[in-house]
Design a protein around this motif. Structure first.
Motif, PDB file in Angstrom:
ATOM      1  N   UNK A 128     -21.194 -20.756  11.904  1.00 50.94           N
ATOM      2  CA  UNK A 128     -20.229 -21.498  12.339  1.00 50.94           C
ATOM      3  C   UNK A 128     -18.829 -21.640  11.381  1.00 50.94           C
ATOM      4  N   UNK A 129     -17.787 -22.229  11.814  1.00 51.67           N
ATOM      5  CA  UNK A 129     -16.728 -22.109  10.799  1.00 51.67           C
ATOM      6  C   UNK A 129     -16.832 -23.987  11.340  1.00 51.67           C
ATOM      7  N   UNK A 130     -16.432 -24.795   9.730  1.00 48.10           N
ATOM      8  CA  UNK A 130     -15.975 -26.438  10.546  1.00 48.10           C
ATOM      9  C   UNK A 130     -15.167 -26.220  10.060  1.00 48.10           C
ATOM     10  N   UNK A 131     -13.590 -26.487  10.850  1.00 54.57           N
ATOM     11  CA  UNK A 131     -12.127 -26.684  11.200  1.00 54.57           C
ATOM     12  C   UNK A 131     -12.187 -28.556  10.182  1.00 54.57           C
ATOM     13  N   UNK A 132     -11.156 -28.646   9.226  1.00 54.48           N
ATOM     14  CA  UNK A 132     -10.886 -30.032   9.044  1.00 54.48           C
ATOM     15  C   UNK A 132     -10.141 -30.943  10.276  1.00 54.48           C
ATOM     16  N   UNK A 133     -10.723 -32.125  10.593  1.00 55.12           N
ATOM     17  CA  UNK A 133      -9.115 -32.489  10.981  1.00 55.12           C
ATOM     18  C   UNK A 133      -8.400 -33.127  10.395  1.00 55.12           C
ATOM     19  N   UNK A 134      -7.476 -33.751  10.550  1.00 61.15           N
ATOM     20  CA  UNK A 134      -6.539 -35.104   9.895  1.00 61.15           C
ATOM     21  C   UNK A 134      -7.157 -35.773   8.986  1.00 61.15           C
ATOM     22  N   UNK A 135      -8.521 -36.252   8.964  1.00 61.00           N
ATOM     23  CA  UNK A 135      -9.075 -36.861   7.903  1.00 61.00           C
ATOM     24  C   UNK A 135      -9.707 -36.358   7.380  1.00 61.00           C
ATOM     25  N   UNK A 136     -10.660 -36.685   6.323  1.00 66.50           N
ATOM     26  CA  UNK A 136     -12.107 -36.016   6.092  1.00 66.50           C
ATOM     27  C   UNK A 136     -13.189 -36.063   6.300  1.00 66.50           C
TER      28      UNK A 136
END
Length: 155
Positions: A44-52
């Motif tokens: 899968x792909x994990x797309x990081x949000x505004x915070x780590x």
């Protein structure tokens, strides 16, 4: 305008910001397996949000355990190694893909069939538990690919 209108307006303004704050998951999949195969990879792909954030663990009812893995060279042999966590830096994509970081389903309870949906749960340090429907699908003309047999991986 009633007394709740301002609260509603503020909530609607903040919601898009909160929605981008945590990581999102895209293209979750696993390959079909053959009878007797006891392990399979999940991708899968994990797309990081505004915070780590940090991926701490994964669970799936299809297997006795689900581990976070990476591939490393040991001399001339590619081997899988379990990793405790996976960092998800803000605003970046972490790819869990064949030949690199991936999920490893150990102790499969039954063969994985094309079209089947796997109920996967991922636990992040900040986002907590996230349920991810993962689809079993053949990739690159390799239905029933045996992760251990075809690549000689050792644990």
């Amino acid at each position: 305008m009633n007394k709740y209108s301002h609260v509603l307006a503020l909530s609607l303004a903040i919601f898009p910001i909160l929605a981008k704050a945590q990581a999102r998951i895209e293209d979750p999949w696993a390959r079909p397996t053959v009878a007797g195969q006891t392990a399979a990879g999940g991708y899968l792909q994990i797309i990081g949000g505004a915070q780590p954030d940090r991926l701490l663990e994964a669970k799936a009812a299809i297997a006795s355990s689900t581990e976070l893995h990476t591939m490393v060279m040991d001399g001339n042999i590619m081997r899988m190694r379990s990793v405790a966590t996976m960092d998800v830096p803000a605003g970046t994509t972490v790819s869990l893909a064949p030949g690199g970081l991936h999920l490893m389903f150990q102790g499969l309870k039954a063969p994985l069939k094309a079209g089947q949906e796997i109920g996967l749960s991922l636990r992040f340090e900040k986002a907590g538990w996230v349920k991810v429907p993962m689809r079993v699908k053949a990739q690159h003309g390799m239905p029933g690919h045996d992760h251990q047999r075809d690549h000689g991986h050792g644990h």
